[in-house]
Design a protein around this motif. Sequence first.
Motif, PDB file in Angstrom:
ATOM      1  N   ARG A   1       9.218   4.347  -3.342  1.00 14.99           N
ATOM      2  CA  ARG A   1      10.019   5.463  -3.289  1.00 14.99           C
ATOM      3  C   ARG A   1       9.502   6.254  -1.954  1.00 14.99           C
ATOM      4  NH1 ARG A   1       7.701   4.188  -7.883  1.00 14.99           N
ATOM      5  NH2 ARG A   1       8.980   4.274  -9.806  1.00 14.99           N
TER       6      ARG A   1
ATOM      7  N   ASP B   1       4.233   3.223  -1.714  1.00 15.27           N
ATOM      8  CA  ASP B   1       5.291   3.122  -2.862  1.00 15.27           C
ATOM      9  C   ASP B   1       6.375   3.166  -2.109  1.00 15.27           C
ATOM     10  OD1 ASP B   1       6.670   4.210  -4.846  1.00 15.27           O
ATOM     11  OD2 ASP B   1       5.409   5.490  -5.776  1.00 15.27           O
TER      12      ASP B   1
ATOM     13  N   ASP C   1       0.730  -3.217  -9.070  1.00 10.56           N
ATOM     14  CA  ASP C   1       1.506  -4.546  -8.542  1.00 10.56           C
ATOM     15  C   ASP C   1       1.992  -5.129  -9.885  1.00 10.56           C
ATOM     16  OD1 ASP C   1       1.688  -7.259  -6.551  1.00 10.56           O
ATOM     17  OD2 ASP C   1       3.244  -6.068  -6.983  1.00 10.56           O
ATOM     18  N   PRO C   2       3.408  -5.359 -10.207  1.00  5.71           N
ATOM     19  CA  PRO C   2       4.313  -4.647  -9.664  1.00  5.71           C
ATOM     20  C   PRO C   2       4.501  -3.109  -9.823  1.00  5.71           C
ATOM     21  CG  PRO C   2       5.266  -5.926 -11.591  1.00  5.71           C
ATOM     22  CD  PRO C   2       3.619  -6.139 -11.390  1.00  5.71           C
ATOM     23  N   GLU C   3       5.036  -2.493  -8.998  1.00  8.54           N
ATOM     24  CA  GLU C   3       5.243  -1.193  -9.167  1.00  8.54           C
ATOM     25  C   GLU C   3       5.713  -0.629 -10.508  1.00  8.54           C
ATOM     26  OE1 GLU C   3       5.922   0.774  -4.840  1.00  8.54           O
ATOM     27  OE2 GLU C   3       7.633   1.272  -6.058  1.00  8.54           O
ATOM     28  N   PRO C   4       5.305   0.476 -11.105  1.00  8.56           N
ATOM     29  CA  PRO C   4       5.884   0.989 -12.402  1.00  8.56           C
ATOM     30  C   PRO C   4       7.285   1.356 -12.079  1.00  8.56           C
ATOM     31  CG  PRO C   4       3.685   1.482 -12.223  1.00  8.56           C
ATOM     32  CD  PRO C   4       3.978   0.929 -10.772  1.00  8.56           C
ATOM     33  N   THR C   5       8.095   1.335 -13.071  1.00  4.48           N
ATOM     34  CA  THR C   5       9.551   1.819 -12.918  1.00  4.48           C
ATOM     35  C   THR C   5       9.204   3.259 -13.137  1.00  4.48           C
ATOM     36  OG1 THR C   5       9.928   0.926 -15.129  1.00  4.48           O
ATOM     37  CG2 THR C   5      10.778  -0.569 -13.312  1.00  4.48           C
ATOM     38  N   GLU C   6       8.414   3.598 -14.218  1.00  5.94           N
ATOM     39  CA  GLU C   6       8.403   4.903 -14.556  1.00  5.94           C
ATOM     40  C   GLU C   6       8.098   5.993 -13.349  1.00  5.94           C
ATOM     41  OE1 GLU C   6       6.595   2.379 -15.855  1.00  5.94           O
ATOM     42  OE2 GLU C   6       7.193   2.387 -17.965  1.00  5.94           O
ATOM     43  N   ASP C   7       8.658   7.002 -13.229  1.00  6.45           N
ATOM     44  CA  ASP C   7       8.467   7.971 -12.266  1.00  6.45           C
ATOM     45  C   ASP C   7       7.167   8.688 -12.362  1.00  6.45           C
ATOM     46  OD1 ASP C   7       8.687  10.364 -10.458  1.00  6.45           O
ATOM     47  OD2 ASP C   7      10.568  10.858 -11.048  1.00  6.45           O
ATOM     48  N   PRO C   8       6.584   8.512 -11.103  1.00  4.42           N
ATOM     49  CA  PRO C   8       4.861   8.869 -11.249  1.00  4.42           C
ATOM     50  C   PRO C   8       4.774  10.383 -11.338  1.00  4.42           C
ATOM     51  CG  PRO C   8       5.951   8.483  -8.763  1.00  4.42           C
ATOM     52  CD  PRO C   8       6.900   7.851  -9.557  1.00  4.42           C
TER      53      PRO C   8
ATOM     54  N   ALA D   1      10.015  -3.852  -5.247  1.00  8.72           N
ATOM     55  CA  ALA D   1       8.770  -3.266  -5.542  1.00  8.72           C
ATOM     56  C   ALA D   1       8.547  -3.610  -6.937  1.00  8.72           C
ATOM     57  CB  ALA D   1       8.754  -1.975  -5.225  1.00  8.72           C
TER      58      ALA D   1
ATOM     59  N   ASP E   1       3.566  12.646  -6.656  1.00  6.95           N
ATOM     60  CA  ASP E   1       4.962  12.016  -6.212  1.00  6.95           C
ATOM     61  C   ASP E   1       4.985  10.613  -5.974  1.00  6.95           C
ATOM     62  OD1 ASP E   1       5.017  14.969  -4.310  1.00  6.95           O
ATOM     63  OD2 ASP E   1       6.101  14.497  -6.169  1.00  6.95           O
ATOM     64  N   TYR E   2       3.743   9.900  -5.796  1.00  9.90           N
ATOM     65  CA  TYR E   2       3.994   8.391  -5.515  1.00  9.90           C
ATOM     66  C   TYR E   2       3.046   7.697  -6.227  1.00  9.90           C
ATOM     67  CZ  TYR E   2       7.242  10.358  -1.938  1.00  9.90           C
ATOM     68  OH  TYR E   2       8.059  10.953  -1.393  1.00  9.90           O
ATOM     69  N   TYR E   3       2.967   6.399  -6.305  1.00 12.10           N
ATOM     70  CA  TYR E   3       1.911   5.439  -6.539  1.00 12.10           C
ATOM     71  C   TYR E   3       1.308   5.109  -5.267  1.00 12.10           C
ATOM     72  CZ  TYR E   3       4.173   5.057 -11.462  1.00 12.10           C
ATOM     73  OH  TYR E   3       4.685   5.637 -12.480  1.00 12.10           O
ATOM     74  N   GLN E   4       0.357   3.943  -5.552  1.00  7.22           N
ATOM     75  CA  GLN E   4      -0.035   3.408  -4.297  1.00  7.22           C
ATOM     76  C   GLN E   4      -1.108   4.290  -3.560  1.00  7.22           C
ATOM     77  OE1 GLN E   4       0.270   0.678  -5.370  1.00  7.22           O
ATOM     78  NE2 GLN E   4       2.431   0.318  -5.865  1.00  7.22           N
TER      79      GLN E   4
ATOM     80  N   MET F   1      -3.255   1.828  -7.253  1.00  4.52           N
ATOM     81  CA  MET F   1      -2.521   0.541  -6.859  1.00  4.52           C
ATOM     82  C   MET F   1      -2.216   0.072  -8.013  1.00  4.52           C
ATOM     83  SD  MET F   1      -3.170   1.369  -3.961  1.00  4.52           S
ATOM     84  CE  MET F   1      -2.386  -0.349  -2.995  1.00  4.52           C
TER      85      MET F   1
ATOM     86  N   ASN G   1       0.801  -1.182  -0.017  1.00 10.28           N
ATOM     87  CA  ASN G   1       0.100   0.042  -0.143  1.00 10.28           C
ATOM     88  C   ASN G   1       0.665   1.163  -0.014  1.00 10.28           C
ATOM     89  OD1 ASN G   1      -2.399  -1.213  -0.321  1.00 10.28           O
ATOM     90  ND2 ASN G   1      -3.173  -0.813   2.042  1.00 10.28           N
TER      91      ASN G   1
ATOM     92  N   TRP H   1       9.591  -5.540  -9.123  1.00  9.32           N
ATOM     93  CA  TRP H   1       9.723  -7.070  -9.767  1.00  9.32           C
ATOM     94  C   TRP H   1       8.358  -7.704  -9.956  1.00  9.32           C
ATOM     95  CZ3 TRP H   1      14.186  -9.608  -6.590  1.00  9.32           C
ATOM     96  CH2 TRP H   1      15.407  -8.894  -6.661  1.00  9.32           C
TER      97      TRP H   1
END
Lengths: 108, 331
Positions: free
Chosen positions: A16, A14, B64-71, A46, B92-95, B62, A12, A48
Amino acid sequence: MTYVAKGDEYKNIDSRQLKRFMKIPDFTRSLTPSQAEGVSRRILTASWALETRIVYDAILDGYTSMDSLPVATGLTEAQVRDALADLTKRGRIKEVGVAPVEEEPISL
Amino acid sequence: MKKSQFLSKLLLLLLVLPLALLPITPVYAIDDPDSISVESARAFEGLWETGDMLFIVEYKIMDDPEPTEDPRDTYLVGIWDGVVKGPDRPLDYYQHNFTSIYMTEVQVTAFGYLYDDELIVRVAGNPTFFPTLTEGVNMKSYPLTAHWVNEGSLSATRLALADWCILLAETLEASWPGEVVLLTSGGKLNAVGRDKFLEAIPGLDSICTDIFQVSTSYPEYEEPTYDPAYEETLLGRTGVKLTGVLEGLGKWVTGKAGMGSLVGGIGLAVLFFVLAGRIFIATGSVPIAIVVSIPFLFAGNIIGILPLTITFIAAFLVVVMFSVTFILGRL
């Protein structure tokens, strides 16, 4: 046996955001060693795929052969192979080869 | 043969050249998120200045998996008035997280927003990455109707904002893993909470200081008042005759009126240095000569020629010089 990838309890938030919090001394001091390991694992993994994370966790737990990994992770052989290839590409694991097979002499 | 070869090469060149001159546009693409939602939104009017607006948006993108692109490249939050887009801000962030958009009073007027307007907050993918934006898939809108806050004064609205921030912190704490703690046991934002909220709402600590565990404030300073009544009393003791003599002397020396106090002060200074010189001859010591001569200045205060302030300044300087000489002499 179903293997649950470690670090998924952080889904939940990020990675980052976690990485930013890890720069705050009060936050890092408040973590136990296992929590710190979990946070670091999440930051690392995260992005992967889920299968890759599961296989990685299993390898770190000692399941290192193609015989044991599908059983331990609950994934198919093909999924395990794909995950291993992904991990190899990421430089996280290295294939160390197989032991030589010794032929026993035939005795009559 | 040669001519035909030349012609075929020329034709090839004419075909390839336009392609080489075409602008190369990079194509970005990212998968739609697993889910997208706006959990809450509030619009506060009147915080830093009357008429300004702050929009706080809590969202969930949300993936999964978290994108590698900058949010910050892939998603943004914006304020919409019908089909007209207002200000926006990259996420600034995902999720699960939150952010804010602030508008000064001038900006609010420029956009024509009013309190309780039927504005819409929209979290959406960046069209550069999402060729098609679909509500509920890679975009989510949230009407601000009934979510405006203005308590009638800056201080009251700030209190409402403070309460909302604490509520947001509790919500995030419940959603995020247990080791990510934003609040102290006393319900204030700890170091982690402070970092999070100041990142999302810059300047929050200037208007809602009480919600932070550690805050900066300036000590209150009361400027001291000086009552120069005694000094004025002393200056009034000059007397009519002495004042007349000094004024006359001043006019004779300078040619201007009102130079009596200057002449008196110079005369006193001359007498002071004569006295100090005499003491120096007798003792051979400059500090002793100055220190012993200082009380002479009080005589000038008593007869009203010299302001008391001058005497005390001179005494202070003598003490400083004496201390420095004494300390340095000892070192």
